[in-house]
Design an enzyme around this catalytic site. Structure first.
Site, mmCIF file in Angstrom:
data_model
loop_
_atom_site.group_PDB
_atom_site.id
_atom_site.type_symbol
_atom_site.label_atom_id
_atom_site.label_comp_id
_atom_site.label_asym_id
_atom_site.label_seq_id
_atom_site.Cartn_x
_atom_site.Cartn_y
_atom_site.Cartn_z
ATOM 1 N N ARG A 1 -32.039 -3.988 30.735
ATOM 2 C CA ARG A 1 -31.844 -5.460 30.329
ATOM 3 C C ARG A 1 -30.939 -5.670 29.431
ATOM 4 O O ARG A 1 -31.179 -4.971 28.557
ATOM 5 C CB ARG A 1 -33.028 -6.263 30.601
ATOM 6 C CG ARG A 1 -33.638 -6.299 31.644
ATOM 7 C CD ARG A 1 -35.287 -7.308 31.888
ATOM 8 N NE ARG A 1 -34.793 -8.859 31.849
ATOM 9 C CZ ARG A 1 -35.668 -9.626 31.613
ATOM 10 N NH1 ARG A 1 -36.906 -9.299 31.623
ATOM 11 N NH2 ARG A 1 -35.352 -10.804 31.700
ATOM 12 N N LYS B 1 -46.928 -18.710 30.195
ATOM 13 C CA LYS B 1 -46.746 -17.321 29.491
ATOM 14 C C LYS B 1 -45.835 -17.508 28.247
ATOM 15 O O LYS B 1 -46.082 -17.110 27.323
ATOM 16 C CB LYS B 1 -45.927 -16.468 30.713
ATOM 17 C CG LYS B 1 -45.298 -15.106 30.284
ATOM 18 C CD LYS B 1 -45.399 -14.132 31.473
ATOM 19 C CE LYS B 1 -44.312 -14.159 31.978
ATOM 20 N NZ LYS B 1 -42.819 -13.693 31.465
ATOM 21 N N SER B 2 -44.798 -18.390 28.357
ATOM 22 C CA SER B 2 -44.003 -18.744 27.216
ATOM 23 C C SER B 2 -44.641 -19.420 26.190
ATOM 24 O O SER B 2 -44.562 -18.665 25.132
ATOM 25 C CB SER B 2 -42.900 -19.675 27.602
ATOM 26 O OG SER B 2 -42.131 -19.230 28.645
ATOM 27 N N GLY C 1 -39.438 -9.089 28.547
ATOM 28 C CA GLY C 1 -38.330 -9.488 27.913
ATOM 29 C C GLY C 1 -38.681 -10.499 26.736
ATOM 30 O O GLY C 1 -37.904 -10.545 25.815
ATOM 31 N N SER D 1 -30.120 -19.659 27.524
ATOM 32 C CA SER D 1 -31.364 -18.936 27.583
ATOM 33 C C SER D 1 -32.460 -19.487 26.403
ATOM 34 O O SER D 1 -31.897 -19.309 25.311
ATOM 35 C CB SER D 1 -30.799 -17.527 27.455
ATOM 36 O OG SER D 1 -31.949 -16.693 26.622
ATOM 37 N N ASP E 1 -37.010 -19.269 36.395
ATOM 38 C CA ASP E 1 -37.827 -18.196 37.005
ATOM 39 C C ASP E 1 -38.490 -18.547 38.639
ATOM 40 O O ASP E 1 -39.172 -17.750 39.206
ATOM 41 C CB ASP E 1 -39.272 -18.021 36.405
ATOM 42 C CG ASP E 1 -38.776 -17.309 34.701
ATOM 43 O OD1 ASP E 1 -37.899 -16.560 34.774
ATOM 44 O OD2 ASP E 1 -39.376 -17.463 33.780
HETATM 45 C C1 S3P Z 1 -38.501 -17.318 28.802
HETATM 46 C C2 S3P Z 1 -37.334 -17.652 28.945
HETATM 47 C C3 S3P Z 1 -36.614 -17.334 30.240
HETATM 48 C C4 S3P Z 1 -37.431 -16.932 31.485
HETATM 49 C C5 S3P Z 1 -38.593 -16.046 30.856
HETATM 50 C C6 S3P Z 1 -39.214 -16.557 29.702
HETATM 51 C C7 S3P Z 1 -39.155 -17.734 27.451
HETATM 52 O O1 S3P Z 1 -35.541 -16.309 30.179
HETATM 53 O O2 S3P Z 1 -36.687 -16.284 32.443
HETATM 54 O O3 S3P Z 1 -39.385 -15.656 31.914
HETATM 55 O O4 S3P Z 1 -40.398 -17.678 27.479
HETATM 56 O O5 S3P Z 1 -38.259 -18.166 26.531
HETATM 57 P P1 S3P Z 1 -34.032 -16.752 29.559
HETATM 58 O O6 S3P Z 1 -34.582 -17.545 28.212
HETATM 59 O O7 S3P Z 1 -33.450 -15.511 29.042
HETATM 60 O O8 S3P Z 1 -33.190 -17.512 30.791
#
Ligand code: S3P
Length: 443
Positions: free
Chosen positions: A129, A28-29, A101, A174, A326
């Site tokens: 959030r 996903k990222s 998010g 983060s 996660d």
């Molecule tokens: C993500 C970072 C994480 C993770 C999210 C995906 C990303 O959040 O929980 O599902 O793709 O950069 P945080 O960076 O706020 O911890």
């Protein structure tokens, strides 16, 4: 747009062993970043293995709204013709990021140093959030921000006309904060620097380098320091998205706790910044093999072979939290089947994910007969020989809570239900059919 609005109750029951091959979806990222960097590049970005979950589709739609040409050309195969750094057009409509998010935070960063205005919204979960952690540093680049009380969505950003580069120490580890700043830094002159206390997932850095940006990472006394040189010409690239270790975690966990199971999960990213769950499971005694270790699309990848294992509880150190942020919901399910207690430290960030994941797991596990203790930033799960099950858990619009409780029901004495499995669409659209293909009874 947001996922299906009708709640979809689901139930999982114990049946025989799980066997076979689990082809989990693309990361996903990495999928979000491939679309965003493709949109900020000149020329064509050809993506294969893209996760076609609702979160990523929301990013694809947003990139088109900012002027990129985004085409789906096959199963997981997409083509993006970008507008170049600083080339985003002002979107005609509000950008609805649904449940995602990553979409809203990265895209706010990507547009904040271009002189256009955009308004971002999301679903009931995303609207709760915190966004100030993103909009505060973006305002330091020179962007104008208007947000709801407490820095929540909807947020309107007037991009900086004359952006200044930023040196910023993130208040929490983060990758979303880091990535938003780096994406904003692309259209600021000079060097933008992000300093984080613990290294977080580094997909943005890897991909920015692959698209032609000058970016370096150093470990110094200050912390983990990432330095990006602004105003590069990003060039479109082929991106082969590896399979998502966070999605793989669900069938992997199920195979570990359902007696007699043996499954194979091919082509999963083994990026060290995402590997914390696998390190932890090995410490608990999990029989997980990593075969055919190789590099694909700039990421280390392996085929996982997982067998049912007797497990023991462990202490998960706080400095590992970022690399498995996660995975705590599913780890707390696995921990319920381990001998002894599992303590998860330094996990306060779980309270501001798609739901308050500490609260959601604690209430759902308790209802299903598991003893769990929580503090503001820790969870302790007491393992048991037989997990009773038999209750419904509330998912609070959170895909990972829904999948975690479905896995619980595959090994507990009585079935486990969730009030709403529809959020699973956001990250793992084929979860139910994939698990059924391994022999699981759920749906
Ligand atoms: C993500 C970072 C994480 C993770 C999210 C995906 C990303 O959040 O929980 O599902 O793709 O950069 P945080 O960076 O706020 O911890």
């Amino acid at each position: 747009m947001s996922h299906a609005s009708e709640p979809r109750p689901m139930t999982a029951r114990r049946r025989g062993a799980l066997t076979g091959v689990a082809n989990v979806p693309g990361d996903k990222s990495i999928s979000h970043r491939a679309l965003i960097l493709g949109a900020l590049s000149v020329g064509e970005t050809h993506i294969t293995g893209l996760l076609e979950g609702q979160d990523v589709l929301d990013t694809a739609k947003a990139m088109a709204a900012f002027g990129a040409d985004v085409q789906r050309i096959g199963d997981g195969e997409w083509r993006v013709h970008g507008v170049g750094v600083g080339g985003f057009a002002e979107p005609a409509d509000v950008i609805d990021c649904g449940n995602s998010g990553t979409s809203v935070r990265l895209i706010m960063g990507a547009m904040a140093t271009t002189p256009i205005t955009a308004t971002f919204t999301g679903d009931a979960s995303l609207s709760k959030r915190p966004m100030a952690r993103i909009t505060d540093p973006l305002s330091e680049f020179g962007a104008q921000i208007a947000a709801r009380e407490g820095g929540r969505l909807p947020v309107t950003i007037g991009g900086a006309t004359d952006p200044v580069p930023l040196r910023y120490k993130t208040p929490v580890a983060s990758a979303q904060i880091k990535s938003a700043i780096l994406l904003a830094g692309l259209n600021a002159p000079g060097e933008t620097v992000v300093i984080e206390s613990e290294p977080t997932r580094d997909h943005s850095e890897r991909m920015l380098a692959g698209f032609g940006a000058t970016i370096r990472t150093e470990q110094t006394e200050e912390g983990h320091v990432i330095t990006l040189t602004g105003r590069p010409e990003l060039r479109g690239q082929p991106v082969a998205v590896p399979r998502d270790p966070s999605s793989a975690a669900f069938p992997v966990a199920a195979a570990l706790i359902v007696p007699g199971s043996e499954i194979r999960v091919p082509g999963v990213s083994r990026n060290p910044t995402r590997d914390g769950l696998y390190v932890t499971l090995k410490e608990m005694g999990a029989d997980i093999g990593f075969e055919n270790q190789r590099e694909e699309g700039g990421e280390p990848v392996a085929d996982l072979v997982v067998r049912h294992s007797p497990l023991s509880g462990v202490d998960v150190p706080a400095d590992r939290a970022a690399s498995m942020i996660d995975e705590f919901p599913i780890l707390s399910v696995v921990a319920a089947f381990a001998q002894g207690k599992t303590v998860m430290n330094g996990v306060a960030e779980l309270r501001v994910k798609e739901s308050d994941r500490i609260d959601a797991m604690a209430r759902g596990l308790e209802a299903n007969g598991v003893t769990i203790e929580e503090t503001r930033d820790s969870m302790t799960v007491h393992g048991m020989a037989k997990v009773p099950g038999g209750a419904e858990a509330a998912t609070h619009l959170d895909h990972r809570i829904a999948m975690a409780f479905m896995v619980l029901g595959l090994a507990s004495e009585a079935p486990v239900s969730v009030d709403d499995g529809s959020p699973i669409e956001t990250s793992f659209p084929d979860f139910i059919s994939l698990m059924q293909g391994l022999g699981a009874d759920l749906g």
